[in-house]
Write an enzyme that holds these catalytic residues in place. Structure first.
Site, PDB file in Angstrom:
ATOM      1  N   ARG A  46      37.749  60.829  25.424  1.00 29.32           N
ATOM      2  CA  ARG A  46      38.532  61.075  24.223  1.00 29.32           C
ATOM      3  C   ARG A  46      37.917  60.503  22.945  1.00 29.32           C
ATOM      4  O   ARG A  46      38.101  61.040  21.882  1.00 29.32           O
ATOM      5  CB  ARG A  46      39.948  60.521  24.411  1.00 29.32           C
ATOM      6  CG  ARG A  46      40.971  61.636  24.347  1.00 29.32           C
ATOM      7  CD  ARG A  46      42.299  61.188  24.848  1.00 29.32           C
ATOM      8  NE  ARG A  46      42.171  60.429  26.100  1.00 29.32           N
ATOM      9  CZ  ARG A  46      43.195  59.969  26.782  1.00 29.32           C
ATOM     10  NH1 ARG A  46      44.415  60.161  26.351  1.00 29.32           N
ATOM     11  NH2 ARG A  46      43.030  59.307  27.895  1.00 29.32           N
ATOM     12  N   LYS A 152      39.253  58.898  43.699  1.00 26.97           N
ATOM     13  CA  LYS A 152      40.538  58.509  44.255  1.00 26.97           C
ATOM     14  C   LYS A 152      41.450  58.070  43.122  1.00 26.97           C
ATOM     15  O   LYS A 152      40.934  57.775  42.054  1.00 26.97           O
ATOM     16  CB  LYS A 152      40.366  57.388  45.267  1.00 26.97           C
ATOM     17  CG  LYS A 152      39.738  56.130  44.685  1.00 26.97           C
ATOM     18  CD  LYS A 152      39.951  54.936  45.553  1.00 26.97           C
ATOM     19  CE  LYS A 152      41.361  54.390  45.365  1.00 26.97           C
ATOM     20  NZ  LYS A 152      41.473  52.975  45.681  1.00 26.97           N
ATOM     21  N   ASP A 181      35.470  58.783  48.845  1.00 26.11           N
ATOM     22  CA  ASP A 181      35.983  57.533  49.392  1.00 26.11           C
ATOM     23  C   ASP A 181      34.754  56.637  49.430  1.00 26.11           C
ATOM     24  O   ASP A 181      33.883  56.809  50.286  1.00 26.11           O
ATOM     25  CB  ASP A 181      36.534  57.727  50.814  1.00 26.11           C
ATOM     26  CG  ASP A 181      37.167  56.443  51.316  1.00 26.11           C
ATOM     27  OD1 ASP A 181      36.530  55.377  51.171  1.00 26.11           O
ATOM     28  OD2 ASP A 181      38.291  56.483  51.837  1.00 26.11           O
ATOM     29  N   HIS A 182      34.642  55.718  48.471  1.00 27.71           N
ATOM     30  CA  HIS A 182      33.342  55.056  48.300  1.00 27.71           C
ATOM     31  C   HIS A 182      32.947  54.214  49.516  1.00 27.71           C
ATOM     32  O   HIS A 182      31.784  53.889  49.686  1.00 27.71           O
ATOM     33  CB  HIS A 182      33.284  54.259  46.994  1.00 27.71           C
ATOM     34  CG  HIS A 182      33.923  52.909  47.055  1.00 27.71           C
ATOM     35  ND1 HIS A 182      35.268  52.717  46.957  1.00 27.71           N
ATOM     36  CD2 HIS A 182      33.379  51.678  47.220  1.00 27.71           C
ATOM     37  CE1 HIS A 182      35.527  51.436  47.039  1.00 27.71           C
ATOM     38  NE2 HIS A 182      34.413  50.765  47.204  1.00 27.71           N
ATOM     39  N   ASP A 239      46.217  51.806  47.982  1.00 28.56           N
ATOM     40  CA  ASP A 239      44.927  51.477  47.356  1.00 28.56           C
ATOM     41  C   ASP A 239      43.808  51.347  48.384  1.00 28.56           C
ATOM     42  O   ASP A 239      42.683  51.745  48.138  1.00 28.56           O
ATOM     43  CB  ASP A 239      45.082  50.164  46.572  1.00 28.56           C
ATOM     44  CG  ASP A 239      43.863  49.849  45.719  1.00 28.56           C
ATOM     45  OD1 ASP A 239      43.380  50.765  45.033  1.00 28.56           O
ATOM     46  OD2 ASP A 239      43.384  48.692  45.753  1.00 28.56           O
ATOM     47  N   HIS A 244      40.277  53.886  52.574  1.00 33.28           N
ATOM     48  CA  HIS A 244      39.130  53.161  53.129  1.00 33.28           C
ATOM     49  C   HIS A 244      39.350  52.686  54.567  1.00 33.28           C
ATOM     50  O   HIS A 244      38.493  52.849  55.425  1.00 33.28           O
ATOM     51  CB  HIS A 244      38.795  51.937  52.271  1.00 33.28           C
ATOM     52  CG  HIS A 244      38.671  52.229  50.811  1.00 33.28           C
ATOM     53  ND1 HIS A 244      38.134  53.392  50.323  1.00 33.28           N
ATOM     54  CD2 HIS A 244      39.016  51.501  49.714  1.00 33.28           C
ATOM     55  CE1 HIS A 244      38.150  53.364  48.993  1.00 33.28           C
ATOM     56  NE2 HIS A 244      38.685  52.228  48.603  1.00 33.28           N
ATOM     57  N   LYS A 340      44.782  41.326  48.383  1.00 31.59           N
ATOM     58  CA  LYS A 340      44.127  40.712  47.223  1.00 31.59           C
ATOM     59  C   LYS A 340      44.418  39.216  47.285  1.00 31.59           C
ATOM     60  O   LYS A 340      45.406  38.787  47.894  1.00 31.59           O
ATOM     61  CB  LYS A 340      44.731  41.265  45.922  1.00 31.59           C
ATOM     62  CG  LYS A 340      44.606  42.775  45.774  1.00 31.59           C
ATOM     63  CD  LYS A 340      43.364  43.152  45.032  1.00 31.59           C
ATOM     64  CE  LYS A 340      43.270  44.634  44.815  1.00 31.59           C
ATOM     65  NZ  LYS A 340      41.892  45.125  44.806  1.00 31.59           N
TER      66      LYS A 340
END
Ligand code: BG6
Length: 488
Positions: A46, A152, A181-182, A239, A244, A340
């Site tokens: 943008r 994702k 999907d890294h 997440d 994953h 996390k």
């Protein structure tokens, strides 16, 4: 395999992912001579920047985040082929400019280049961009390959994922679509396949007769940083588990494909997903971190993080017990956990074998006998280790576990490419083996949707854990009777 000459367009070119991962990955590929000889990059976002402004931004991002130390000549040559188009993703003018820029690159080249569109934007824009590409005649070309790479998250529920598939596949054919999907781009994740299918000795053990249970952990030290806007509506289950962790599980459990082609590999993964029934609420744990200490630093609790609503019930830790109902795996529990702000960053798959049937040693000697454990270390200390019982040197027969190890760092002495380097190259080559197919992503949601539904009804209630800890004590309950979690 050569990569065909390509113009890559990144939507969301000024975003965090582009800066931290995509631009550095492109530089690393250029550095290693792995980009096609003729390669151009177009950034769309943008902000009202010029080509030069964006080239400057890209240079800074590469200097800050690339794995390879930038070589000025390689970097200049790459940036010379970068153009920028300002515009919002629903704006027809932006697509006209894009089309003109693509044609200009083709004309420079003296013939059509393949086109890849990378959607690195907020997910709300995925269908908008795809539909505009279609309307502007950019989705199919007779004279070159056109591909679309989609980041994702692919939907936030199964229904959303099917709707997104429907809209994407109304414009593109499945073979043009590369859903990221890294984790599949990580060397050690691909090594799960090499480990299983390049070694004869494990296959006879790889089933319910010898494997007792499996623990898959994806623990992180980091909190949510400045991502509250995304994370608070996602949570750990969406997440990391839906994508994953289920991918890790698929690679571990799938039957050997006949060949490593995209569809054969993905057919086998889909079969695994179809064999998993959604876990009951008491086979799940959800929890949120409270203030604590991570790596010697005092950190805030989740509810105190910037941008998180004070009454948020979003989980930052998720754990599930799953079973794969097939001949190979029936009755073997697979335990997944991710969070996390845990004690350290570690991603690993621990395969715990059944105990030996009979111990002939004297009681004192057998105290140290433990079931063999095979650990696939995804990160850090990438490698594989196997625990064995060994006799402690001395005049008595006393057993203790020892480790047999393979470490990438010492075995290969070379730096692994980053996941995105592999994935961008594969997409430009048209190889979808390491990308998620439409039915696969929907099958993943089929397992996750009922858990999300139960959690919305507060079943089970949200637990808590201190930042820097091993996670909530409730997670131990899941393993009861089988084992204890490996220390994070
Ligand atoms: C991303 C998640 O997909 O994976 C992040 O959105 C997470 O929340 C990241 O931190 C973990 O990736 P890696 O490669 O660091 O294990």
């Amino acid at each position: 395999l050569p990569v065909d000459p390509t113009t890559l367009t990144i939507f969301g070119a000024t975003g965090d992912l582009a800066r931290r991962k995509l631009l550095p990955a492109l530089y690393n590929l250029a550095h290693d001579g792995a980009l096609p000889e003729r390669f151009n990059l177009i950034g769309i976002a943008r902000s009202q920047s010029s080509h030069e402004d964006y080239q400057r931004e890209a240079r800074e991002a590469i200097e800050q985040f690339s794995r390879r130390r930038p070589d000025p000549a390689v970097l200049d040559a790459l940036l010379d082929r970068v153009r920028y188009i300002p515009g919002s993703f629903g704006d027809d003018d932006a697509y006209d400019s894009l089309s003109a820029q693509l044609d200009e690159f083709d004309a420079d080249n003296g013939g059509p280049l393949n086109r890849a569109f990378y959607l690195s934007t907020a997910p709300a824009f995925f269908p908008v961009i795809v539909e505009h590409l279609g309307e502007h005649g950019l989705a199919h070309r007779a004279d070159c390959q056109v591909r679309v790479i989609i980041e994702k998250p692919f939907g936030t529920t199964g229904a959303e994922a099917s709707e997104l598939n429907r809209r994407v596949l109304a414009v593109f054919d499945e073979k043009q679509v590369f859903r990221i999907d890294h984790y599949l781009g990580k060397e050690t994740v691909q090594n799960v396949l090499a480990f299983r299918f390049a070694n004869g000795m494990f296959e006879p053990l790889w089933n319910r007769n010898y494997i007792d249970h499996v623990e898959i952990t994806a623990a992180e030290e980091v909190g949510i940083g400045s991502r509250a806007g995304y994370y608070d509506s996602a949570g750990a289950l969406r997440d990391l588990v839906q994508n994953h962790m289920l991918q890790l599980l698929c690679l571990l459990c799938m039957e050997p494909p006949v060949t490593f082609t995209a569809d054969e590999v993905r057919d086998e993964k889909v079969k695994v997903l179809r064999a998993i029934r959604a876990p009951a609420p008491d086979e799940t744990v959800r929890a949120q971190y409270t203030a604590g200490t991570v790596g010697g630093e005092d950190v805030r609790g989740y509810l105190e993080e910037e941008g998180v609503p004070p009454e948020s019930q979003t989980e930052t830790f998720a754990s599930l017990r799953l079973e794969v109902d097939t001949w190979r795996w029936n009755g073997v529990p697979f335990y997944l956990r991710t969070g996390k702000r845990l004690a350290r960053k570690v991603t690993e798959i621990a395969v715990i074998l059944k105990p030996v049937p009979h111990l002939a040693f004297a009681k004192e000697g057998s105290l140290g006998v433990q079931p063999n454990q095979l650990i696939l270390h995804v990160q850090p200390n990438e490698g594989v280790s196997l625990s064995l019982g060994a006799k402690i040197p001395g005049t008595r027969m006393v057993i203790r576990p020892v480790q047999m190890e393979f470490l990438y760092g010492t075995a290969f002495m070379s730096q692994s490419p980053e996941a995105y380097e592999r994935l961008i190259t594969d997409a430009m080559r048209g190889d979808a083996t390491l990308f998620t197919r439409n039915d696969e992503v929907e099958a993943q949601w089929r397992i996750i949707d009922p858990v999300l539904g139960a959690w919305q009804r507060d079943d089970p209630p949200l637990a808590h854990y201190e930042a820097g800890s091993q996670g909530p004590p409730e997670a131990d309950r899941l393993l009861e009777g089988d084992d204890r979690w490996r220390a994070i």
